[in-house]
Design a protein around this motif. Structure first.
Motif: not given
Length: 346
Positions: A245-261, A235-243
């Motif tokens: 797997d052990e077979d080398g597959t990588a999936v990255t999904e950007p974080a949402l734009t959030v108005e932080v309370v 987890k790259d806080s506020g930017h993206r998260v990358t999963a």
């Protein structure tokens, strides 16, 4: 979303979380302590936060721990149970107190003040596995969720985590969140952590905390450092998260734009969302998105717990195009996204 897992009365649950939860004193209204006259009592703890987050998403969960024979312990156990979490294996320590922390809140960050040394949960140990109530939950669980906080509490807690990792059985996925807490390791040896993390099936790491603890926050480098888990989630806080797997597959999904309370609890909420997606058999991208949505809900509320968006909203955003996902904005008032119909999102 429908409930996942069997009824708690049968002690067959989707996810069992084990670790310390503490009473929390929150400034009311939020602000620095020198300007606060009153505090509100709540509760918090990484593992119980995940259990509550799962229950809010309709996933059956249990929390295993120990509390003191005091009002705070009884109150936090009752409140966690009221959120739909099975607490049948929470025990009471007649000698030690329930842990406590105070949360000093600001506009963009929080400072936590812990009073947990010698707490009831710090006395947890391998003998917990002799408790029939604990064994019943562990033997029926699909996922066991642990964190790096527990082995930092005491030698006996470290021994318990090692025993749990060694006690793995077919069909049980062990989830482990680093949850790096430097203050807890001041008088302990953090060199025990890598072996614990590498023994998990699913490993959550914050890029910033991994950089501090292990010298790198790079997902590929961390994948090489921890080769055994089937999946590591960075987890790259506020930017993206990358999963990865052990077979080398990588999936990255950007974080949402959030108005932080208020930021505390977002990491636990992400883990709850990701685990909920795992239990439901969602694909990797959808698991990451459900984690992001859960974290966004936590970021837009005070305290460690939040109400997730309604199921139709979640389902629409899980299926959103990359462009619509990127254009989504989350505030305390709701979710604004081109993937959603022109109706209130909450």
């Amino acid at each position: 979303m429908s409930s996942d897992g069997a009824s708690t009365s049968g002690h067959t649950l989707a996810v069992v979380c084990l670790g310390e939860s503490m009473a929390v004193l929150l400034p009311d209204p939020p602000g620095p302590f020198e300007a606060v006259d009153t505090f509100r009592v709540a509760f918090g703890g990484a593992e119980s936060n995940v259990a509550c987050g799962l229950a809010a998403l309709g996933v059956t969960s249990a929390w295993i721990s120990r509390v003191g024979d005091d009002g705070l312990g009884r109150r936090l156990t009752a409140e966690i149970a009221a959120r739909g979490v099975d607490v049948s294996a929470v025990t009471t320590d007649p000698l030690r107190r329930t842990g406590l922390y105070l949360k000093e809140t600001g506009t963009s960050s929080s400072r936590l003040h812990y009073y947990r040394a010698g707490s009831a949960a710090s006395a947890l140990g391998r003998e917990l596995l002799d408790d029939p109530a604990v064994l019943q939950l562990l033997d029926g669980a699909r996922v066991l969720h642990l964190s790096g906080i527990t082995p930092a509490l005491s030698d006996s807690c470290l021994d318990l985590v090692r025993a749990l990792l060694a006690r793995r059985r077919p069909g049980l996925l062990i989830s482990f969140d680093l949850n790096w807490r430097p203050a807890l390791w001041l008088d302990r040896d953090p060199a025990v952590l890598p072996a614990l993390l590498d023994a998990a099936d699913l490993l959550f790491l914050g890029a910033d905390e991994a950089e501090t603890a292990f010298g790198t926050g790079d997902p590929a480098a961390l994948r090489r450092m921890f080769p055994s888990p089937a999946t590591i989630v960075v987890k790259d806080s506020g930017h993206r998260v990358t999963a990865l797997d052990e077979d080398g597959t990588a999936v990255t999904e950007p974080a949402l734009t959030v108005e932080v309370v208020e930021p505390t609890g977002a990491g636990d909420a992400f883990a709850a969302g990701y685990l909920a997606g795992t239990v439901r058999g969602l694909d990797q991208r959808s698991r990451l998105r459900l984690g992001h949505l859960s974290a966004a809900a936590a970021l837009t509320t005070h305290g460690d717990h939040a109400t997730p968006a309604p199921d139709p909203v979640i389902n629409a955003l899980l299926a959103a195009s990359a462009a619509d996902w990127a254009a989504t904005r989350v505030t305390a008032l709701g979710i604004d996204s081109p993937a959603l119909p022109a109706v209130a999102a909450r």
